[in-house]
Design a protein around this motif. Structure first.
Motif, PDB file in Angstrom:
ATOM      1  N   HIS A  70       0.782  -1.148   0.459  1.00 20.51           N
ATOM      2  CA  HIS A  70      -0.173  -0.220   0.333  1.00 20.51           C
ATOM      3  C   HIS A  70       1.139   1.254   0.031  1.00 20.51           C
ATOM      4  CE1 HIS A  70      -2.309   3.591   2.301  1.00 20.51           C
ATOM      5  NE2 HIS A  70      -2.873   3.120   1.052  1.00 20.51           N
ATOM      6  N   PHE A  71       0.399   2.350  -1.070  1.00 18.33           N
ATOM      7  CA  PHE A  71       1.236   3.311  -1.083  1.00 18.33           C
ATOM      8  C   PHE A  71       0.529   4.217  -1.813  1.00 18.33           C
ATOM      9  CE2 PHE A  71       1.341   1.438  -4.830  1.00 18.33           C
ATOM     10  CZ  PHE A  71       1.617   2.540  -6.165  1.00 18.33           C
TER      11      PHE A  71
ATOM     12  N   GLN B 213      -3.752   6.817  -3.721  1.00 15.59           N
ATOM     13  CA  GLN B 213      -3.379   5.642  -3.003  1.00 15.59           C
ATOM     14  C   GLN B 213      -3.586   4.430  -3.819  1.00 15.59           C
ATOM     15  OE1 GLN B 213      -4.786   4.923   0.814  1.00 15.59           O
ATOM     16  NE2 GLN B 213      -7.535   6.135   0.055  1.00 15.59           N
ATOM     17  N   SER B 214      -3.249   3.098  -3.491  1.00 16.43           N
ATOM     18  CA  SER B 214      -3.226   2.168  -4.273  1.00 16.43           C
ATOM     19  C   SER B 214      -2.510   1.251  -3.662  1.00 16.43           C
ATOM     20  CB  SER B 214      -2.079   2.516  -5.500  1.00 16.43           C
ATOM     21  OG  SER B 214      -2.464   1.082  -6.426  1.00 16.43           O
ATOM     22  N   TRP B 215      -3.321  -0.019  -4.029  1.00 19.70           N
ATOM     23  CA  TRP B 215      -3.360  -1.167  -2.700  1.00 19.70           C
ATOM     24  C   TRP B 215      -2.974  -2.722  -4.107  1.00 19.70           C
ATOM     25  CZ3 TRP B 215      -6.853   1.822  -2.158  1.00 19.70           C
ATOM     26  CH2 TRP B 215      -6.926   2.316  -0.931  1.00 19.70           C
ATOM     27  N   ILE B 216      -1.261  -3.110  -3.930  1.00 22.39           N
ATOM     28  CA  ILE B 216      -1.121  -4.065  -5.137  1.00 22.39           C
ATOM     29  C   ILE B 216      -1.439  -4.801  -4.133  1.00 22.39           C
ATOM     30  CG2 ILE B 216       0.166  -5.070  -6.693  1.00 22.39           C
ATOM     31  CD1 ILE B 216       1.034  -2.379  -6.982  1.00 22.39           C
ATOM     32  N   ASP B 217      -2.098  -6.717  -4.384  1.00 23.64           N
ATOM     33  CA  ASP B 217      -2.257  -7.896  -3.637  1.00 23.64           C
ATOM     34  C   ASP B 217      -1.993  -8.729  -4.172  1.00 23.64           C
ATOM     35  OD1 ASP B 217      -3.031  -6.416  -0.733  1.00 23.64           O
ATOM     36  OD2 ASP B 217      -4.330  -6.013  -2.144  1.00 23.64           O
ATOM     37  N   TYR B 218      -1.184 -10.095  -4.078  1.00 25.49           N
ATOM     38  CA  TYR B 218      -1.061 -10.782  -4.635  1.00 25.49           C
ATOM     39  C   TYR B 218      -1.180 -11.969  -3.442  1.00 25.49           C
ATOM     40  CZ  TYR B 218       1.400 -15.073  -7.002  1.00 25.49           C
ATOM     41  OH  TYR B 218       1.305 -16.182  -7.683  1.00 25.49           O
TER      42      TYR B 218
ATOM     43  N   ILE C 219      -5.027  -5.352  -7.786  1.00 29.36           N
ATOM     44  CA  ILE C 219      -4.408  -3.798  -8.517  1.00 29.36           C
ATOM     45  C   ILE C 219      -5.993  -2.808  -8.119  1.00 29.36           C
ATOM     46  CG2 ILE C 219      -3.569  -1.546  -9.466  1.00 29.36           C
ATOM     47  CD1 ILE C 219      -2.709  -5.074 -10.676  1.00 29.36           C
ATOM     48  N   ARG C 220      -5.437  -1.621  -6.497  1.00 27.37           N
ATOM     49  CA  ARG C 220      -6.459  -1.353  -6.169  1.00 27.37           C
ATOM     50  C   ARG C 220      -6.398   0.718  -6.823  1.00 27.37           C
ATOM     51  NH1 ARG C 220      -8.188  -6.017  -4.169  1.00 27.37           N
ATOM     52  NH2 ARG C 220      -9.887  -6.636  -4.349  1.00 27.37           N
ATOM     53  N   LEU C 221      -6.768   1.020  -6.611  1.00 25.01           N
ATOM     54  CA  LEU C 221      -6.742   2.417  -6.746  1.00 25.01           C
ATOM     55  C   LEU C 221      -7.698   3.636  -6.319  1.00 25.01           C
ATOM     56  CD1 LEU C 221      -4.242   4.756  -7.945  1.00 25.01           C
ATOM     57  CD2 LEU C 221      -5.442   4.837  -9.510  1.00 25.01           C
ATOM     58  N   SER C 222      -7.401   4.558  -5.365  1.00 31.68           N
ATOM     59  CA  SER C 222      -8.208   5.604  -5.029  1.00 31.68           C
ATOM     60  C   SER C 222      -7.998   7.164  -4.667  1.00 31.68           C
ATOM     61  CB  SER C 222      -8.883   5.316  -3.793  1.00 31.68           C
ATOM     62  OG  SER C 222      -8.068   4.999  -2.657  1.00 31.68           O
ATOM     63  N   LYS C 223      -8.924   7.822  -4.796  1.00 37.01           N
ATOM     64  CA  LYS C 223      -8.293   9.260  -3.716  1.00 37.01           C
ATOM     65  C   LYS C 223      -7.819   8.621  -2.367  1.00 37.01           C
ATOM     66  CE  LYS C 223     -10.937  11.811  -7.366  1.00 37.01           C
ATOM     67  NZ  LYS C 223     -11.451  12.817  -7.243  1.00 37.01           N
TER      68      LYS C 223
ATOM     69  N   GLY D  17      -7.970   8.971   1.339  1.00 37.68           N
ATOM     70  CA  GLY D  17      -8.466   9.373   2.445  1.00 37.68           C
ATOM     71  C   GLY D  17      -9.960   8.453   2.205  1.00 37.68           C
ATOM     72  N   ASP D  18      -9.708   7.941   0.848  1.00 36.45           N
ATOM     73  CA  ASP D  18     -11.006   6.564   0.705  1.00 36.45           C
ATOM     74  C   ASP D  18     -11.064   5.860   1.844  1.00 36.45           C
ATOM     75  OD1 ASP D  18     -12.264   9.019  -0.584  1.00 36.45           O
ATOM     76  OD2 ASP D  18     -11.930   8.402  -2.803  1.00 36.45           O
ATOM     77  N   ILE D  19     -11.473   5.084   1.732  1.00 37.79           N
ATOM     78  CA  ILE D  19     -11.311   3.193   2.404  1.00 37.79           C
ATOM     79  C   ILE D  19     -10.899   2.103   0.941  1.00 37.79           C
ATOM     80  CG2 ILE D  19     -12.552   3.753   4.719  1.00 37.79           C
ATOM     81  CD1 ILE D  19     -14.821   2.072   2.406  1.00 37.79           C
ATOM     82  N   LYS D  20      -9.835   1.041   1.081  1.00 40.04           N
ATOM     83  CA  LYS D  20     -10.068   0.340   0.440  1.00 40.04           C
ATOM     84  C   LYS D  20     -10.982   0.036  -0.099  1.00 40.04           C
ATOM     85  CE  LYS D  20      -7.181  -3.892  -0.248  1.00 40.04           C
ATOM     86  NZ  LYS D  20      -6.142  -5.184  -0.089  1.00 40.04           N
ATOM     87  N   PRO D  21     -10.754  -0.106  -1.893  1.00 37.87           N
ATOM     88  CA  PRO D  21     -11.908  -0.212  -2.764  1.00 37.87           C
ATOM     89  C   PRO D  21     -12.563  -1.419  -2.064  1.00 37.87           C
ATOM     90  CG  PRO D  21     -10.998   1.059  -4.170  1.00 37.87           C
ATOM     91  CD  PRO D  21      -9.979   1.334  -2.261  1.00 37.87           C
ATOM     92  N   VAL D  22     -13.867  -2.135  -2.813  1.00 40.58           N
ATOM     93  CA  VAL D  22     -14.109  -3.335  -2.750  1.00 40.58           C
ATOM     94  C   VAL D  22     -13.352  -4.800  -3.804  1.00 40.58           C
ATOM     95  CG1 VAL D  22     -15.860  -5.261  -2.618  1.00 40.58           C
ATOM     96  CG2 VAL D  22     -15.675  -3.432  -0.833  1.00 40.58           C
ATOM     97  N   ASP D  23     -14.096  -3.719  -4.973  1.00 42.13           N
ATOM     98  CA  ASP D  23     -13.716  -3.770  -6.741  1.00 42.13           C
ATOM     99  C   ASP D  23     -12.250  -3.472  -6.801  1.00 42.13           C
ATOM    100  OD1 ASP D  23     -16.657  -4.696  -7.040  1.00 42.13           O
ATOM    101  OD2 ASP D  23     -16.989  -2.802  -6.860  1.00 42.13           O
ATOM    102  N   THR D  24     -11.464  -4.101  -7.777  1.00 38.70           N
ATOM    103  CA  THR D  24     -10.635  -4.420  -8.190  1.00 38.70           C
ATOM    104  C   THR D  24     -10.338  -3.114  -9.683  1.00 38.70           C
ATOM    105  OG1 THR D  24     -10.275  -5.535  -9.682  1.00 38.70           O
ATOM    106  CG2 THR D  24      -9.480  -6.381  -7.331  1.00 38.70           C
ATOM    107  N   LEU D  25      -9.380  -2.314  -9.582  1.00 43.27           N
ATOM    108  CA  LEU D  25      -9.080  -1.502 -10.637  1.00 43.27           C
ATOM    109  C   LEU D  25      -8.963  -2.792 -12.041  1.00 43.27           C
ATOM    110  CD1 LEU D  25      -8.348   0.931 -12.828  1.00 43.27           C
ATOM    111  CD2 LEU D  25      -6.140   1.636 -11.530  1.00 43.27           C
ATOM    112  N   LEU D  26      -7.517  -3.293 -11.816  1.00 53.19           N
ATOM    113  CA  LEU D  26      -7.093  -4.450 -12.092  1.00 53.19           C
ATOM    114  C   LEU D  26      -7.354  -5.804 -11.857  1.00 53.19           C
ATOM    115  CD1 LEU D  26      -5.920  -4.895 -15.424  1.00 53.19           C
ATOM    116  CD2 LEU D  26      -3.966  -3.747 -15.106  1.00 53.19           C
TER     117      LEU D  26
END
Length: 359
Positions: free
Chosen positions: A94-95, A187-192, A201-205, A207-216
């Motif tokens: 996460h970064f 911010q982005s989350w990358i999970d394997y 891969i998840r992406l959001s602005k 302040g937002d919580i981690k999205p349930v749906d993946t971007l990719l």
């Protein structure tokens, strides 16, 4: 009795060890930095290369000039296959980042093996080597449309496997997140997940919580890709022919393992359609095996439980109270028995004397 008690405790210890080794994932490597100021001590875990430097509590990886490039990578390598028996390793990253408005190359999350020339830059995209045949995995956050690599636009995320031609790509504008190079923090989350062999891969602005749906989402068997290689992970950036600034404000990374029997094949919808009949047969056999495994596991647990009950019953049943000889109750009992014995002797003697007198 002591042997039975020791056996009981050993059996309980065995059951608990087996249980926790089976169901718990084990944390292997972990680091996290909410910022990169003087008090963060990030240099104990992360190394900077090229133009990467600390600026206002964050790391500016590129953008001080045209064709600027830099990297930040962890110092301690890890493997995606560990232990004996072999266990597959999952990881999460996460970064928080920002990209200035220029149309530079953006940046990428990268995985590279030992032997990769970390401090060498040759003008390749995202600060990666372009002309050398070096194996890498990258998740690109691209803000430049490069037609030679088939980029869909100048605002996309893609997965690259040893090539800048993405094996899977997603237009960020299609999910209403705006432009990645707006200058705002995102911010982005990358999970394997090794169990499903899937990179998400998840992406959001910010302040937002981690999205349930993946971007990719991309099915990848990294254990086959990297095998026993020792790997480094991090972020790499290049401004291209611009002065685009790439800043990283926080970063966290961890790995974990799970029991080998939890692993499964990646669920690729296209592959599911192509191999529908084959998967039907496999699903029935897998279901039967799982039911059989559950029955065997339940039988084993029941047998262990019954054995434990027998041991406890034997130990407790053999502990009957024994009073010492000098106990008051015992002494009183002995005195009563002795008095009755003396009375019996007196009666017998008197009877004998009477008999003699009568004769």
């Amino acid at each position: 009795m002591g042997t039975l008690s020791a056996s009981r405790y050993l059996m309980v210890l065995f059951i608990f060890c087996f249980y926790f080794r089976t169901i718990q994932s084990e944390e292997k490597m972990s680091f996290g930095f909410g910022d990169f100021g003087k008090d963060s001590n990030f240099e104990s875990q992360i190394a900077l290369y090229g133009d990467a430097k600390v600026v206002n509590g964050g790391i500016q990886m590129s953008g001080s000039m045209g064709f600027s490039a830099g990297r930040m990578l962890n110092k301690k390598p890890f493997k995606l296959i560990e232990g004996n028996p072999r266990k597959m390793v999952s990881f999460s990253l996460h970064f928080v980042f920002s990209l200035s408005r220029e149309n530079g190359d953006g940046f990428a999350f990268v995985m590279v093996p030992i032997g990769y020339p970390f401090d060498v830059f040759d003008g390749g995209s995202f600060g990666l080597l372009g002309d050398r045949k070096m194996k890498f995995l990258a998740v690109e956050f691209d803000t430049f449309m490069d037609e030679k690599y088939g980029d869909v636009n100048e605002n996309h995320v893609g997965v690259d496997l040893s090539s800048f031609i993405s094996v899977k790509v997603r237009n960020v504008s299609s999910v209403k997140l705006g432009l990645m190079n707006s200058g705002e923090k995102m911010q982005s989350w990358i999970d394997y997940e090794a169990s499903s062999k899937r990179l998400e891969i998840r992406l959001s602005k910010l302040g937002d919580i981690k999205p349930v749906d993946t971007l990719l989402s991309c099915p990848i068997d990294m254990s086959q890709m990297w095998k026993e290689d020792e790997l480094f992970v991090g972020l790499s950036s290049s401004s291209g022919n611009s002065t685009q600034k790439c800043n990283i404000y926080s970063l966290s990374f961890n790995t974990r393992t799970a029991p080998h029997w939890m692993h499964s094949e990646p669920l690729d919808p296209q592959a599911f359609v192509e191999k529908k009949e084959e998967m039907k047969v496999h699903s029935r056999s897998d279901c039967a095996l799982r039911i059989l495994g559950a029955l065997l596991f339940g039988t084993g647990c029941g047998a262990l439980g019954a054995l434990l009950v027998v041991i406890v019953w034997t130990v407790l049943g053999s502990r009957r109270p024994v009073a010492p000889e000098d106990h008051p109750a015992v002494m009183e009992l002995h005195n009563k028995e002795f008095d009755e014995y003396k009375k019996f002797i007196v009666v017998v003697d008197k009877a004998m004397e009477d008999g003699k007198v009568k004769n």
